[in-house]
Design a protein around this motif. Structure first.
Motif, short mmCIF file in Angstrom:
data_model
loop_
_atom_site.label_atom_id
_atom_site.label_comp_id
_atom_site.label_asym_id
_atom_site.label_seq_id
_atom_site.Cartn_x
_atom_site.Cartn_y
_atom_site.Cartn_z
N VAL A 142 0.84 -1.21 0.00
CA VAL A 142 0.00 0.00 0.00
C VAL A 142 0.87 1.25 0.00
CG1 VAL A 142 -1.73 1.31 1.29
CG2 VAL A 142 -1.90 -1.19 1.15
N ALA A 143 1.94 1.24 0.80
CA ALA A 143 2.87 2.38 0.82
C ALA A 143 3.48 2.61 -0.56
CB ALA A 143 3.96 2.14 1.86
N LEU A 144 3.79 1.52 -1.26
CA LEU A 144 4.34 1.62 -2.62
C LEU A 144 3.30 2.21 -3.56
CD1 LEU A 144 6.51 0.96 -4.76
CD2 LEU A 144 5.52 -1.35 -4.91
N ALA A 145 2.06 1.73 -3.46
CA ALA A 145 0.99 2.24 -4.32
C ALA A 145 0.74 3.71 -4.07
CB ALA A 145 -0.28 1.43 -4.09
N ARG A 146 0.78 4.14 -2.81
CA ARG A 146 0.58 5.56 -2.49
C ARG A 146 1.66 6.42 -3.13
NH1 ARG A 146 0.80 7.14 3.72
NH2 ARG A 146 2.96 6.50 3.36
N ALA A 147 2.92 5.93 -3.11
CA ALA A 147 4.02 6.68 -3.72
C ALA A 147 3.88 6.74 -5.23
CB ALA A 147 5.35 6.03 -3.35
N LEU A 148 3.33 5.69 -5.84
CA LEU A 148 3.20 5.64 -7.30
C LEU A 148 1.96 6.36 -7.82
CD1 LEU A 148 4.17 1.89 -7.87
CD2 LEU A 148 5.52 3.89 -8.53
N ALA A 149 0.98 6.58 -6.95
CA ALA A 149 -0.30 7.16 -7.39
C ALA A 149 -0.14 8.54 -8.00
CB ALA A 149 -1.27 7.22 -6.21
N ASN A 150 0.86 9.28 -7.56
CA ASN A 150 1.08 10.64 -8.07
C ASN A 150 1.91 10.66 -9.35
OD1 ASN A 150 -0.35 11.93 -6.02
ND2 ASN A 150 1.43 12.01 -4.68
N HIS A 151 2.22 9.47 -9.89
CA HIS A 151 3.05 9.35 -11.09
C HIS A 151 4.35 10.15 -10.96
CE1 HIS A 151 -0.25 7.30 -13.04
NE2 HIS A 151 -1.07 8.30 -12.74
N PRO A 152 5.16 9.81 -9.97
CA PRO A 152 6.40 10.57 -9.74
C PRO A 152 7.43 10.33 -10.85
CG PRO A 152 6.39 8.60 -8.39
CD PRO A 152 5.03 8.67 -9.03
N GLN A 153 8.32 11.30 -11.01
CA GLN A 153 9.41 11.14 -11.98
C GLN A 153 10.46 10.16 -11.46
OE1 GLN A 153 9.96 15.56 -12.14
NE2 GLN A 153 10.30 15.19 -14.31
N VAL A 154 10.63 10.15 -10.12
CA VAL A 154 11.59 9.25 -9.49
C VAL A 154 10.95 8.62 -8.27
CG1 VAL A 154 13.87 9.05 -8.40
CG2 VAL A 154 13.54 10.68 -10.28
N LEU A 155 11.12 7.31 -8.12
CA LEU A 155 10.61 6.58 -6.96
C LEU A 155 11.79 6.28 -6.03
CD1 LEU A 155 8.31 5.02 -5.51
CD2 LEU A 155 9.02 3.01 -6.83
N LEU A 156 11.66 6.69 -4.76
CA LEU A 156 12.70 6.48 -3.77
C LEU A 156 12.22 5.47 -2.73
CD1 LEU A 156 13.62 10.25 -3.18
CD2 LEU A 156 14.64 8.66 -4.83
N LEU A 157 13.06 4.47 -2.44
CA LEU A 157 12.69 3.43 -1.49
C LEU A 157 13.79 3.30 -0.44
CD1 LEU A 157 12.16 2.09 -4.70
CD2 LEU A 157 10.49 0.93 -3.24
N ASP A 158 13.44 3.61 0.82
CA ASP A 158 14.42 3.60 1.91
C ASP A 158 14.29 2.33 2.74
OD1 ASP A 158 16.32 4.26 3.75
OD2 ASP A 158 15.16 5.83 4.73
N GLU A 159 15.09 1.32 2.42
CA GLU A 159 15.07 0.03 3.11
C GLU A 159 13.64 -0.44 3.36
OE1 GLU A 159 18.12 -0.99 5.82
OE2 GLU A 159 19.03 0.99 5.77
N PRO A 160 12.82 -0.54 2.31
CA PRO A 160 11.39 -0.80 2.50
C PRO A 160 11.05 -2.20 3.01
CG PRO A 160 11.95 -0.94 0.18
CD PRO A 160 13.18 -0.43 0.88
#
Length: 353
Positions: A142-160
């Motif tokens: 869900v946290a990943l989907a929330r980050a992707l929902a805004n169609h970001p230019q770059v996705l950052l993942l901090d030790e997810p």
């Protein structure tokens, strides 16, 4: 064309360098992992891309636009945190659509995107559930989907995945990689887990004490470490000090054993000391014909690791490891036996520094 660029990035806290002289160019759609021990500066670097930290010096650009001093909400970047950071009073659907509501998107747009994200993370039936009703793996999806929902230019993942158990980590990292490839999004992934970085990255940035030690593909990082730190941090490695015997013939000596390397020793002189490294899986027992790099040794210990059997060897005063694949017909020596092992000249790496 370079999509994300970090140029001469430095970050100081109370006069101490957390990150120093960091330079990296990331292509669009690339999956890059920052790998290193705790305190090496990888999360600080990620936070500077996100806008949660401002560099002491240097520049961050996305598609050529300078975002170095922009606030997090002014740069189109998505962030997935280690601790999920979901709103406990919101349903899964509300959590995913939160950023879109902040941007004042229409209800129809939000519902459409949320539906797409739920399908992407395979939680179509969990939209009305609350975070406490989900497993750790589902919450991270869900946290990943929330980050992707805004169609970001770059996705950052901090030790997810660090809060999840081993089996879920393996399956979820494969899902994250599959989603990243499907969307073609540029991703920066922070981890201290070498297996994780090796398995999902296009390139790995190995960091130590705030600096880049080496940048390369997983194949390059594992097989051709450039520094002693990279060699010791990534995988199991046998390292020792060797003496240069003949730089032109690329001959080295350890404890009276002469080894040939494929490395260029043109800048060395006879008698110079160098650090060499050999991966355990590059050793073999001598079968019949004698080959180059024949090493006399004694068997100190044998450890069964499932698909691999690890044999501890005594070579002079050095303790080496040798890995061999397990099979039902494998014939192993006994502890205390004398043996001879061999490796190719390409297996003998000469490390920098």
């Amino acid at each position: 064309m370079t999509h994300l660029s970090l140029t001469n990035i430095c970050k100081q806290f109370a006069g101490t360098n957390a990150v120093c002289d960091f330079n990296l160019e990331v292509e669009k759609g690339e999956f890059v992992s920052f790998l290193g021990p705790s305190g090496c500066g990888k999360t600080t670097t990620l936070r500077m891309i996100a806008g949660f930290e401002i560099p002491t010096s240097g520049k961050v650009t996305i598609d050529g636009i300078d975002i170095t001093n922009k606030a997090p909400n002014q740069r189109n970047v998505g962030m997935v945190f280690q601790a999920y950071a979901l709103f406990p009073n919101m349903t899964v659907a509300q959590n995913i659509g939160y950023g879109l509501r902040i941007r004042k998107e229409s209800k129809d747009v939000i519902n459409k995107v949320v539906e797409e994200m739920l399908a992407l993370i395979h939680l179509e039936k969990k939209g009305k559930s609350y975070p406490h009703q989900l497993s750790g793996g589902q919450q991270q999806r869900v946290a990943l989907a929330r980050a992707l929902a805004n169609h970001p230019q770059v996705l950052l993942l901090d030790e997810p995945l660090s809060a999840l158990d081993a089996k879920i980590r393996v399956s979820l990292r494969a899902e994250i990689r599959a989603i990243q490839r499907k969307l073609g999004i540029t991703a920066i992934y922070v981890t201290h887990d070498q297996e994780e970085a090796l398995s999902i990255s296009d390139r790995i940035v190995v960091m130590y004490e705030g600096k880049i030690e080496q940048v390369g593909t997983p194949f390059e990082i594992y097989n051709f470490p450039q520094t002693a730190f990279v060699a010791s941090f990534v995988g199991t490695l046998n390292t020792t000090t060797a003496e240069v015997v003949d730089p032109l013939k690329r001959l080295l000596k350890i404890d009276g054993v002469t080894l040939e390397t494929a490395e260029d020793l043109a800048d060395k002189h006879a008698g110079d000391k160098v650090t060499i490294a050999i991966r355990p899986e590059r050793f073999n027992f001598i079968a019949q014909e004698r080959k180059a790099n024949v090493i006399d040794c004694a068997i100190e210990n044998i450890t069964f690791l499932g698909s691999v059997v690890r044999i501890q060897l005594l070579v002079g005063i050095n303790h080496f490891y040798m890995d061999t694949f397990n099979n039902p017909f494998l014939e192993l020596p006994r502890i205390g036996d004398k043996a001879q092992i061999t490796c190719s000249r390409e297996a003998v790496l000469v490390l920098k520094g």
